[in-house]
Write an enzyme that holds these catalytic residues in place. Structure first.
Site, mmCIF file in Angstrom:
data_model
loop_
_atom_site.group_PDB
_atom_site.id
_atom_site.type_symbol
_atom_site.label_atom_id
_atom_site.label_comp_id
_atom_site.label_asym_id
_atom_site.label_seq_id
_atom_site.Cartn_x
_atom_site.Cartn_y
_atom_site.Cartn_z
ATOM 1 N N SER A 1 0.890 -1.086 0.480
ATOM 2 C CA SER A 1 0.236 0.161 0.082
ATOM 3 C C SER A 1 1.393 1.251 -0.347
ATOM 4 C CB SER A 1 -1.241 -0.089 1.168
ATOM 5 O OG SER A 1 -1.539 1.329 1.343
ATOM 6 N N TYR B 1 -2.193 -0.913 10.319
ATOM 7 C CA TYR B 1 -2.604 -1.472 8.593
ATOM 8 C C TYR B 1 -1.173 -1.106 7.932
ATOM 9 C CZ TYR B 1 -3.846 -0.232 4.178
ATOM 10 O OH TYR B 1 -4.170 -0.943 2.555
HETATM 11 N N1 LIG Z 1 -8.908 -0.194 -2.019
HETATM 12 C C1 LIG Z 1 -7.483 0.849 -1.777
HETATM 13 O O1 LIG Z 1 -7.770 1.796 -1.469
HETATM 14 C C2 LIG Z 1 -6.383 -0.146 -1.730
HETATM 15 C C3 LIG Z 1 -4.561 0.780 -0.579
HETATM 16 C C4 LIG Z 1 -4.066 0.422 -0.496
HETATM 17 C C5 LIG Z 1 -3.947 -0.887 -0.917
HETATM 18 N N2 LIG Z 1 -4.747 -2.144 -0.555
HETATM 19 C C6 LIG Z 1 -5.179 -3.264 -0.942
HETATM 20 O O2 LIG Z 1 -5.368 -3.985 -1.165
HETATM 21 C C7 LIG Z 1 -5.926 -6.000 -1.222
HETATM 22 C C8 LIG Z 1 -7.558 -5.717 -1.578
HETATM 23 O O3 LIG Z 1 -7.749 -4.250 -0.425
HETATM 24 P P1 LIG Z 1 -9.792 -4.139 -1.207
HETATM 25 O O4 LIG Z 1 -9.234 -2.872 -1.542
HETATM 26 O O5 LIG Z 1 -9.802 -4.791 -2.996
HETATM 27 O O6 LIG Z 1 -10.328 -4.703 -0.184
HETATM 28 P P2 LIG Z 1 -11.972 -5.773 -0.109
HETATM 29 O O7 LIG Z 1 -12.360 -5.109 1.197
HETATM 30 O O8 LIG Z 1 -12.988 -4.673 -0.977
HETATM 31 O O9 LIG Z 1 -11.400 -6.744 -0.358
HETATM 32 C C9 LIG Z 1 -10.572 -7.685 0.641
HETATM 33 C C10 LIG Z 1 -10.841 -9.237 0.388
HETATM 34 O O10 LIG Z 1 -10.456 -9.534 1.826
HETATM 35 C C11 LIG Z 1 -11.030 -10.493 2.446
HETATM 36 N N3 LIG Z 1 -10.029 -11.178 3.243
HETATM 37 C C12 LIG Z 1 -10.501 -10.610 4.382
HETATM 38 N N4 LIG Z 1 -9.612 -11.001 5.509
HETATM 39 C C13 LIG Z 1 -9.145 -12.514 5.363
HETATM 40 C C14 LIG Z 1 -8.348 -13.228 5.594
HETATM 41 N N5 LIG Z 1 -8.212 -13.990 6.873
HETATM 42 N N6 LIG Z 1 -8.764 -14.613 4.375
HETATM 43 C C15 LIG Z 1 -9.067 -14.314 3.363
HETATM 44 N N7 LIG Z 1 -10.172 -13.278 3.125
HETATM 45 C C16 LIG Z 1 -9.477 -12.467 3.595
HETATM 46 C C17 LIG Z 1 -12.358 -9.926 2.518
HETATM 47 O O11 LIG Z 1 -13.428 -10.813 2.549
HETATM 48 C C18 LIG Z 1 -12.585 -9.371 1.149
HETATM 49 O O12 LIG Z 1 -13.514 -10.335 0.526
HETATM 50 C C19 LIG Z 1 -5.609 -5.300 0.928
HETATM 51 O O13 LIG Z 1 -4.814 -6.151 0.992
HETATM 52 C C20 LIG Z 1 -6.070 -3.774 0.865
HETATM 53 O O14 LIG Z 1 -5.123 -3.891 1.869
HETATM 54 C C21 LIG Z 1 -6.239 -2.225 -1.022
#
Ligand SMILES: NC(=O)c1ccc[n+]([C@@H]2O[C@H](COP(=O)([O-])OP(=O)(O)OC[C@H]3O[C@@H](n4cnc5c(N)ncnc54)[C@H](O)[C@@H]3O)[C@@H](O)[C@H]2O)c1
Length: 257
Positions: free
Chosen positions: A146, A159
């Site tokens: 991130s 986080y």
């Molecule tokens: N969306 C953003 O702005 C952003 C920015 C930087 C990094 N990220 C990273 O990208 C990744 C995906 O995030 P996203 O934005 O798609 O979020 P999201 O919440 O849409 O998806 C995350 C998914 O992970 C699943 N999950 C959570 N805990 C879990 C576990 N213990 N085992 C298996 N699955 C699990 C959730 O059920 C969900 O389906 C994450 O690691 C997040 O930190 C996202």
């Protein structure tokens, strides 16, 4: 010509039920991959797999598996399942993650451990279980870091610490496994419209001056979409990224340019 970079290849994608993970499953399956799609959210995972299979090409398919990446047993069983079903494992995309926002002085040990458990320990466990198979296939890992890995994100201490550690894990594994032909990279998204960003809940008592700090993490070009991150995940997991390892690729619409 549509890309077929994953024809006859297999992959695991965690966090597959939503957002970036969901878009990654769709992208890999559309390019021919057999994907074990992992999440804890059963209904949303089924919908994600159905969507990916509707867009499948070049022999691609998605299979759902409920697993909690922070559980040692679940991680081991999921990797074993992928290898049993597909015969090999070419790519591991560790996308599962959770975000909790709270003033650090109010962050309980339970909340800290929960975030570290999914984002960092879950990534480590999946890497550890998959590595012997990836050594065999000379495959690739793509982790979800991130912009919080590198730049201050207030009220997100657990986080940010987990994501900084994911970046360090990524570069360390890249060097450790370089001689065995496994590439290890990460994406570092900024703000992307997904479940995580929709549920961000900053502390209610922020002062006006504190509220201004939120702009530090806002992109001048607006929020990204999940597919634009998934396309970079796919590049890093594919042979197009053949000379990339130990890279943490920032995808933040210029936020930190
Ligand atoms: N969306 C953003 O702005 C952003 C920015 C930087 C990094 N990220 C990273 O990208 C990744 C995906 O995030 P996203 O934005 O798609 O979020 P999201 O919440 O849409 O998806 C995350 C998914 O992970 C699943 N999950 C959570 N805990 C879990 C576990 N213990 N085992 C298996 N699955 C699990 C959730 O059920 C969900 O389906 C994450 O690691 C997040 O930190 C996202």
């Amino acid at each position: 010509m549509p890309l077929e970079r994953f024809r006859d290849r297999s992959a695991i994608v965690t966090g597959a039920a939503s957002g970036i993970g969901r878009a990654t499953v769709a992208r890999l399956v559309a390019e021919g991959a057999a994907v074990l799609a992992i999440d804890i959210a059963a209904d949303a995972l089924d919908a994600s797999v159905a969507e990916a299979n509707a867009g499948a090409a070049a022999g691609g398919k998605a299979v759902a598996r409920i697993a909690d990446v922070s559980s040692e047993g679940d991680a081991a069983a999921a990797v074993a399942d992928a290898v049993a079903q597909f015969g090999t494992l070419d790519a591991l995309c560790n996308i599962a993650g959770i975000l909790r926002t709270v003033r650090t002085e109010a962050c309980t040990l339970e909340l800290w451990n929960q975030v570290i458990g999914v984002n960092l320990t879950g990534t480590f466990l999946m890497c550890r279980e998959a590595l012997p198979h990836l050594v065999e296939s000379r495959g690739a890992i793509v982790n979800a870091a991130s912009t919080a890995s590198f730049f201050g994100h207030p009220w997100m201490a657990a986080y940010a610490a987990s994501k900084g550690a994911v970046a360090a894990l990524t570069t360390t594994l890249a060097v450790e496994y370089s001689k065995q032909g496994v590439r290890v990279n990460a994406v570092a998204p900024g703000s992307v419209s997904t479940g995580i960003t929709a549920s961000v809940d900053f502390p209610a008592d922020l002062t006006k001056e504190e509220q201004k700090l939120v702009h530090r993490i806002m992109s001048p070009t607006g929020m990204g979409d999940a597919a634009s991150v998934a396309s970079v995940v796919a590049l890093l997991a594919s042979d197009d990224g053949a000379h990339m390892t130990g890279e943490v690729v920032r995808i933040d619409g210029g936020t930190h340019a």
